[in-house]
Design a protein around this motif. Sequence first.
Motif, PDB file in Angstrom:
ATOM      1  N   LEU A   1       0.898  -1.218   0.131  1.00  8.49           N
ATOM      2  CA  LEU A   1      -0.115  -0.078   0.054  1.00  8.49           C
ATOM      3  C   LEU A   1       0.956   1.306   0.042  1.00  8.49           C
ATOM      4  O   LEU A   1       0.616   2.058  -0.695  1.00  8.49           O
ATOM      5  N   LEU A   2       2.043   1.453   0.912  1.00 10.06           N
ATOM      6  CA  LEU A   2       2.702   2.385   0.904  1.00 10.06           C
ATOM      7  C   LEU A   2       3.503   2.506  -0.539  1.00 10.06           C
ATOM      8  O   LEU A   2       3.799   3.458  -1.206  1.00 10.06           O
ATOM      9  N   PHE A   3       3.996   1.333  -0.918  1.00 10.77           N
ATOM     10  CA  PHE A   3       4.697   1.272  -2.585  1.00 10.77           C
ATOM     11  C   PHE A   3       3.677   2.005  -3.408  1.00 10.77           C
ATOM     12  O   PHE A   3       4.234   2.620  -4.167  1.00 10.77           O
ATOM     13  N   MET A   4       2.550   1.510  -3.326  1.00 11.31           N
ATOM     14  CA  MET A   4       1.705   2.091  -4.429  1.00 11.31           C
ATOM     15  C   MET A   4       1.376   3.682  -4.262  1.00 11.31           C
ATOM     16  O   MET A   4       1.094   4.326  -5.347  1.00 11.31           O
ATOM     17  N   ASP A   5       1.354   4.037  -3.054  1.00 21.40           N
ATOM     18  CA  ASP A   5       1.180   5.439  -2.926  1.00 21.40           C
ATOM     19  C   ASP A   5       2.252   5.997  -3.369  1.00 21.40           C
ATOM     20  O   ASP A   5       1.934   7.425  -3.914  1.00 21.40           O
ATOM     21  N   LEU A   6       3.538   5.733  -3.204  1.00 20.96           N
ATOM     22  CA  LEU A   6       4.755   6.354  -3.856  1.00 20.96           C
ATOM     23  C   LEU A   6       4.580   6.369  -5.238  1.00 20.96           C
ATOM     24  O   LEU A   6       4.971   7.371  -5.878  1.00 20.96           O
TER      25      LEU A   6
END
Length: 179
Positions: free
Chosen positions: A123-128
């Motif tokens: 989720l953090l990776f997708m946001d970045l």
Amino acid sequence: MEQEGRVILGLLSAVFVLAAAGYVWLRMMQIKDRLAGMAAMVGPMILGMLPSATLGVAVGVLLPHDLTPPTMLAVLFGLAAGFASGRPFGLAAVLEGMSAGVMGGMMGPMLGVMLGATAHLLLLFMDLVYLFMMLVLLQYLDSQADEGQSASGLLRLRFTGAVLLFAAGLCVIGYMLWN
């Protein structure tokens, strides 16, 4: 604690996606009269695909037991985003944006629902990745609109700083929740 962390991070991610998509859409509407050709197709395609995929992952993480609600929500958001961003540029841009929105809206939730204990990392990776792509899209649209005389550079710089600060905060919160 882990379930609460997933909910908090999922909600923060969804708010981030909606806010960034709204900002990019507003910016695209400000310069729509100076966009044509590929710029008029690329904007709706990216604004249909990436927000629906990223939002789908976030909702899939929030509702991991059933694929139907996250998929329906993400597809509907992708259709709306593709239509709204493509409408000023004609039917071809609308179709491009909406079809990309449907595609992202189907892929994102599948990924979000399939994740296990490491859902927060993706989720953090997708946001970045989403943040990076939205910034590149803004730069592309501005370059295509040939905006040398406006004050949008300062606004874009403030927005970029705010988004980067939010993304860093999201990463810190995610790290703190799972460690």
